[in-house]
Design a protein around this motif. Structure first.
Motif, PDB file in Angstrom:
ATOM      1  N   SER A 569      11.645   4.277   8.650  1.00  0.00           N
ATOM      2  CA  SER A 569      10.758   4.796   7.609  1.00  0.00           C
ATOM      3  C   SER A 569       9.620   3.830   7.375  1.00  0.00           C
ATOM      4  O   SER A 569       9.834   2.704   6.961  1.00  0.00           O
ATOM      5  CB  SER A 569      11.533   4.965   6.308  1.00  0.00           C
ATOM      6  N   SER A 570       8.427   4.297   7.678  1.00  0.00           N
ATOM      7  CA  SER A 570       7.285   3.457   7.329  1.00  0.00           C
ATOM      8  C   SER A 570       6.946   3.708   5.870  1.00  0.00           C
ATOM      9  O   SER A 570       7.499   4.597   5.225  1.00  0.00           O
ATOM     10  CB  SER A 570       6.103   3.796   8.223  1.00  0.00           C
ATOM     11  N   CYS A 571       6.039   2.920   5.347  1.00  0.00           N
ATOM     12  CA  CYS A 571       5.658   3.032   3.938  1.00  0.00           C
ATOM     13  C   CYS A 571       5.246   4.456   3.593  1.00  0.00           C
ATOM     14  O   CYS A 571       5.535   4.970   2.509  1.00  0.00           O
ATOM     15  CB  CYS A 571       4.504   2.095   3.641  1.00  0.00           C
ATOM     16  N   ALA A 572       4.552   5.092   4.575  1.00  0.00           N
ATOM     17  CA  ALA A 572       3.952   6.393   4.294  1.00  0.00           C
ATOM     18  C   ALA A 572       4.984   7.475   4.061  1.00  0.00           C
ATOM     19  O   ALA A 572       4.645   8.584   3.672  1.00  0.00           O
ATOM     20  CB  ALA A 572       3.035   6.804   5.444  1.00  0.00           C
ATOM     21  N   MET A 573       6.265   7.172   4.292  1.00  0.00           N
ATOM     22  CA  MET A 573       7.275   8.189   4.017  1.00  0.00           C
ATOM     23  C   MET A 573       7.407   8.399   2.512  1.00  0.00           C
ATOM     24  O   MET A 573       7.678   9.510   2.055  1.00  0.00           O
ATOM     25  CB  MET A 573       8.612   7.774   4.626  1.00  0.00           C
ATOM     26  N   CYS A 574       7.221   7.356   1.733  1.00  0.00           N
ATOM     27  CA  CYS A 574       7.385   7.478   0.284  1.00  0.00           C
ATOM     28  C   CYS A 574       6.092   7.204  -0.481  1.00  0.00           C
ATOM     29  O   CYS A 574       5.968   7.622  -1.631  1.00  0.00           O
ATOM     30  CB  CYS A 574       8.454   6.521  -0.211  1.00  0.00           C
ATOM     31  N   HIS A 575       5.189   6.481   0.136  1.00  0.00           N
ATOM     32  CA  HIS A 575       3.989   6.072  -0.595  1.00  0.00           C
ATOM     33  C   HIS A 575       2.735   6.622   0.066  1.00  0.00           C
ATOM     34  O   HIS A 575       2.703   6.809   1.278  1.00  0.00           O
ATOM     35  CB  HIS A 575       3.885   4.544  -0.639  1.00  0.00           C
ATOM     36  N   ASP A 576       1.734   6.827  -0.741  1.00  0.00           N
ATOM     37  CA  ASP A 576       0.455   7.300  -0.242  1.00  0.00           C
ATOM     38  C   ASP A 576      -0.616   6.280  -0.577  1.00  0.00           C
ATOM     39  O   ASP A 576      -0.654   5.767  -1.686  1.00  0.00           O
ATOM     40  CB  ASP A 576       0.096   8.624  -0.928  1.00  0.00           C
ATOM     41  N   TYR A 577      -1.468   6.027   0.395  1.00  0.00           N
ATOM     42  CA  TYR A 577      -2.591   5.113   0.118  1.00  0.00           C
ATOM     43  C   TYR A 577      -3.528   5.755  -0.900  1.00  0.00           C
ATOM     44  O   TYR A 577      -3.936   5.134  -1.866  1.00  0.00           O
ATOM     45  CB  TYR A 577      -3.315   4.827   1.434  1.00  0.00           C
ATOM     46  N   HIS A 578      -3.838   7.034  -0.654  1.00  0.00           N
ATOM     47  CA  HIS A 578      -4.669   7.762  -1.620  1.00  0.00           C
ATOM     48  C   HIS A 578      -3.728   8.569  -2.496  1.00  0.00           C
ATOM     49  O   HIS A 578      -3.532   9.750  -2.292  1.00  0.00           O
ATOM     50  CB  HIS A 578      -5.623   8.706  -0.886  1.00  0.00           C
ATOM     51  N   MET A 579      -3.107   7.910  -3.496  1.00  0.00           N
ATOM     52  CA  MET A 579      -2.063   8.567  -4.270  1.00  0.00           C
ATOM     53  C   MET A 579      -2.680   9.700  -5.081  1.00  0.00           C
ATOM     54  O   MET A 579      -3.651   9.506  -5.811  1.00  0.00           O
ATOM     55  CB  MET A 579      -1.401   7.562  -5.185  1.00  0.00           C
ATOM     56  N   ASP A 580      -2.114  10.891  -4.925  1.00  0.00           N
ATOM     57  CA  ASP A 580      -2.730  12.036  -5.597  1.00  0.00           C
ATOM     58  C   ASP A 580      -1.711  12.979  -6.200  1.00  0.00           C
ATOM     59  O   ASP A 580      -2.020  14.115  -6.522  1.00  0.00           O
ATOM     60  CB  ASP A 580      -3.606  12.804  -4.605  1.00  0.00           C
TER      61      ASP A 580
END
Lengths: 609, 291
Positions: A569-580
């Motif tokens: 699981s990379s970060c992008a599985m749970c987190h978004d850089y452009h959190m929306d």
């Protein structure tokens, strides 16, 4: 007429040898036969090929005698009259017979010069030996081919795409170049991702100016509402110091006028017609790994790999319910106690035996319960499946926790949930509008003992009771809001402000919709797991328990991007850089694969964002 | 410097022929291998963001090296017209051309990041590979075919082969003189057949299905077949001559085939090099145009 035949042969060095032969009169036979007057040792000549005879003064005639024509002055003929004074060239096979009038001594005679002009065979023809034995004669010339190919390549792959570019005028209304063949697509290094499928071959949509690397403005033309990641100044501080290699790259990029930190640095395109590749872990970890060293005042804890370097979850826990709620992010390691205003022991409700289970069994048909309650009886997934619909009194509690207090005919009257003042008012109204139960002997139909005394006594007692009945309401109200009462059982109750007042209150319940707003957890993706494998609800005796699993539970399956776990699981599985507030890119792309990716339809279709 | 060129017996090296492939103990082979290995190692361990790609820093680096190398390799065409000795002799240059050209396979392929498509970029790569493969073919035939060629030729030269053929043609011509026209035409089929005709395919395969000599011989044998050989028949003589001519032709054609196989690669290598340079230009131009 005299004929002088001159057989001309040539020596190897080109010298002529002339053998003249005089015939007093015609006809003169021409053929391959050795006794012919003019002997032509030539296989293209028949044995007796033609004859030359006189045809009047100063004229001769040549006639083919074997059925094969002769060639007179370039014209194929069977019979031809020739003016000797004007002369003629007669070609038979590889031999040339030149007719001319004799001069001086030979005046009046017809001179016929015979000479082989064609080679004996193809192989005998003079040729450049080097060239004959090489490929030069049969293959197209190298130089010519090189030029032709180079020009063809330049025309097809340079000039044509350029023409296509310069004739591509972007319509002012934002309409797109139609998706069709355009020559400049031959310059495309790969198909666009599915998200940008409608921009395929519309090169100018992103490559706005020739020679200028794609700018963020081109992206923002559609993606106007994209949330930035953080304050750019803080971002700059959080970045690690670039190494020598990165500095050199920056320098070179700067030389070519490429700004730093463009959208396309992470969102790589032309990687094929699939969902856009998910941003890699290191794009996050290069800042978030050891970030507290650089951004010393940050509240964001360091994280560089889910499996190895990620803080314990810090859900948003309500510690003070009511009108001024306090919600704090507390680490699960600290075993935080939640106070959301509700009293709810999960263990009693989920127990396989006991009162709750017994009651549930009575409602198997109308509520669809099993032998005992399960999580899904109250927690219903929302439309996305990622989370759950809010639990509500009316939907999830009231079938057992009834607020009924009266019945009028077939209609059951219930206390109004969520409005304590109405509850107080309804109870008062109940006691005001209803009398005490009439004693049986006040009923006219009842049998009674003789005499009025008893009836009067009963009547007096009843009247007193009826008169005092509204005061009973206070008692009932107090009971409802006190221990053992309908409200108190589940809620935190605020007592009346004074002894005389009845302004009981209930602390508003604030059940969290999301514990982890900075991350994303998708219940649907975990449908294969049981609830209990993560949530220890069966053992929870109080609503204060935060029933979230710790990171260790997740790590049973999830590791970092390159972990040898069931689910890297990379970060992008749970987190978004452009959190929306939407699911992170990786979840969306997985969903896209499941449901056939849905391309971005442009700002209009997306509701103007 | 004064002794240069005056050391004919120097350390036993000068007497032995050293081809461009073995030049200086495979110096350029070693260098090319080192370059390729380094390129592969860096590729394996470099920090390719998202994925290896011609547009990464390493991609651009390899691309620049590759483009420079291609231009330099092309310069052999200029360089070979001036033969010199010494460190930068033509032999050294050719050796470098061969081995550095081979290392271009590694450099070019890594530059692609193994991303291919129907576009100008892959076109340039494909042309490069065809040029390199034709070069490999050229080296292969240069090292094998000359031996076969001289074995086929025996002790004769090209001129002698051709003279032999001409001699036979004269004899045929002579022998056919008393023949009637029908038979003369048969002999002419052989005489009028161009031994150098047949086109590129015939040259490369050595197959001449329309060979006039063979057709002539077949026709003659149809004529002479049913007759007893009485030894004084012009057609019989011609048959013998045609058979000799066919043998001579077979040798010449084998010679032509070997020469064609020896030369054909240059007809691919050279023109496609220029097509490659054009495609390379379009490739680089397009990258910076749609940047």
């Amino acid at each position: 007429m005299t004929f002088i035949v001159r057989q001309i042969a040539r020596t190897a060095d080109g010298r002529e040898i002339v053998r003249p032969q005089t015939f007093a009169a015609g006809p003169i036979g021409i053929g391959r036969e050795a006794d012919s007057d003019i002997h032509l040792p030539d296989l293209a000549v028949t044995l007796r090929h033609a004859e030359i005879r006189e045809a009047g003064p100063g004229r001769i005639e040549i006639a083919a005698t074997s059925g094969l024509p002769v060639d007179v002055n370039g014209r194929s003929t069977m019979r031809e009259t020739i003016d000797v004074a004007r002369g003629a060239n007669i070609r038979i096979g590889s031999h040339m017979l030149t007719v001319a009038a004799g001069e001086s001594d030979e005046r009046g005679a017809t001179i016929i010069s015979v000479e082989r002009v064609g080679a004996l065979s193809e192989a005998s023809e003079a040729r450049d030996e080097q060239r004959a034995f090489s490929l030069a004669g049969v293959a197209p010339g190298r130089r010519a081919t090189a030029w032709a190919l180079a020009i063809a390549v330049l025309a097809l792959f340079l000039a044509w795409p350029l023409w296509s570019f310069f004739t591509n005028h972007q319509p002012a209304d934002g309409a797109r170049r139609e998706v069709a063949f355009h020559a400049d697509q031959m310059w495309s290094s790969g198909r666009l991702s599915l998200a940008h499928a409608n921009l395929e071959n519309d090169c100018k949509a992103c490559h706005v100016k020739p020679g200028e690397a794609v700018r963020d403005e081109a992206c923002a033309a559609c993606h106007g509402g994209v949330h930035g990641h953080a304050d750019p100044l803080r971002l700059a501080v959080a970045k690690p110091q670039p190494g020598a290699g990165a500095k050199a790259q920056r320098a070179v990029a700067g030389m070519f006028g490429i700004p730093e930190g463009r959208c396309v640095a992470c969102h790589v395109e032309h990687e094929g017609a699939k969902t856009m590749p998910v941003t890699e872990q290191r794009f996050c970890s290069d800042c978030h790994g050891g970030m507290d060293q650089r951004l010393t005042d940050t509240k964001v804890l360091n994280a560089s790999d889910f499996g190895r370097d990620h803080p314990q979850f810090r859900p948003a826990v309500a510690t003070n319910p009511g009108d001024r709620p306090i919600v704090q992010r507390l680490s699960l390691d600290a075993r935080p106690l939640e106070d959301n205003g509700l009293k709810f022991p999960h263990d009693i409700h989920l127990a396989a035996n006991g009162g709750v289970a017994a009651m549930a069994r009575t409602m198997k048909v109308e509520q669809g319960f099993g032998d005992s309650l399960v999580c899904a009886d109250c927690h219903v997934p929302d439309s996305t499946g990622a989370r759950f619909q809010p639990v509500s009194m009316e939907k999830d509690c009231q079938m057992c926790h009834s607020l009924a207090f009266d019945r009028v005919g077939d209609t059951v009257r219930t206390l109004r949930h969520g409005d304590p003042r109405q509850v107080v008012a309804d109870l008062r109204a109940f006691y005001r509008s209803t009398g005490p139960v009439a004693p049986i002997n006040l009923d006219g139909m009842a049998r009674r003992r003789p005499g009025e005394a008893m009836m009067l006594r009963t009547s007096a007692a009843f009247n007193q009771a009826a008169a005092l009945r509204p005061a009973r309401a206070d008692q009932a109200i107090r009971a409802a809001f006190s221990e053992g009462g309908a409200c108190f059982d589940c809620h935190a109750v605020t007592p009346p402000t004074s002894l005389a007042a009845a302004d009981w209150g209930v602390v508003p319940v604030r059940l969290p919709q999301r514990y982890m707003a900075k991350g994303w957890f998708d219940h649907k993706s975990h449908a294969g797991e049981s609830c209990e494998s993560c949530h220890a609800a069966r053992k929870s005796a109080t609503a204060a328990d935060v029933l979230l699993p710790g990171i260790a539970t997740c790590r049973a399956c999830h590791g970092g991007e390159d972990a040898a776990k069931a689910v890297p699981s990379s970060c992008a599985m749970c987190h978004d850089y452009h959190m929306d507030g939407q699911a992170p890119a990786m979840v969306r792309s997985m969903r896209g694969r499941e449901a056939g990716a849905r391309p971005w339809r442009g700002p209009q279709a997306a509701g103007g964002s | 410097m004064a002794t240069r060129g005056a050391r004919p017996l120097d350390a036993g090296g000068a007497a032995q022929h050293e081809g461009f492939l073995r030049y200086r103990g495979y110096r350029w082979l070693k260098l090319a291998l080192a370059i390729s290995l380094a390129a592969i190692l860096i590729y394996a361990f470099h920090d390719a963001r998202s994925r290896p790609n011609g547009g990464s820093w390493y991609g651009y680096t390899l691309g620049t090296i590759g483009a420079g190398l291609i231009l330099w390799l092309t310069l052999l065409g200029v360089r070979k017209r001036a033969m010199t000795r010494g460190r930068w002799s033509l032999k050294a240059w050719t050796s470098a051309h061969v081995y550095l050209g081979l290392s271009l396979v590694v450099i070019g392929t890594l530059h692609t990041g193994f991303q291919f498509g129907w576009n100008v970029h892959t076109l340039a790569y494909a042309l490069m590979m065809i040029v390199i493969i034709s070069g490999i073919y050229g080296i292969a035939v240069y090292s094998t075919l000359p031996r076969v060629l001289s074995a086929n030729r025996g002790e004769t030269t090209q001129a002698q082969m051709l003279d032999n053929l001409r001699q036979l043609d004269r004899q045929l011509h002579e022998a056919a003189q008393p023949l009637g026209q029908r038979h003369a035409e048969i002999v002419r089929m052989s005489l009028d057949d161009d031994p150098f005709g047949g086109g590129l395919i015939a040259r490369l395969t050595g197959r001449y299905p329309k060979c006039g000599t063979r057709a002539a011989q077949e026709a003659i044998r149809i004529e002479t077949g049913p007759r007893p050989a009485i030894g004084d028949d012009a057609l019989e003589r011609i048959d013998v001559l045609l058979e000799r001519k066919e043998a001579a032709l077979a040798r010449i054609r084998q010679h032509l085939k070997l020469k064609a196989l020896l030369e054909i690669w240059l007809y691919v290598h050279v023109p496609l090099t220029f097509a490659l340079i054009a495609a390379l230009f379009a490739h680089i131009f397009s990258v910076f145009f749609y940047w």
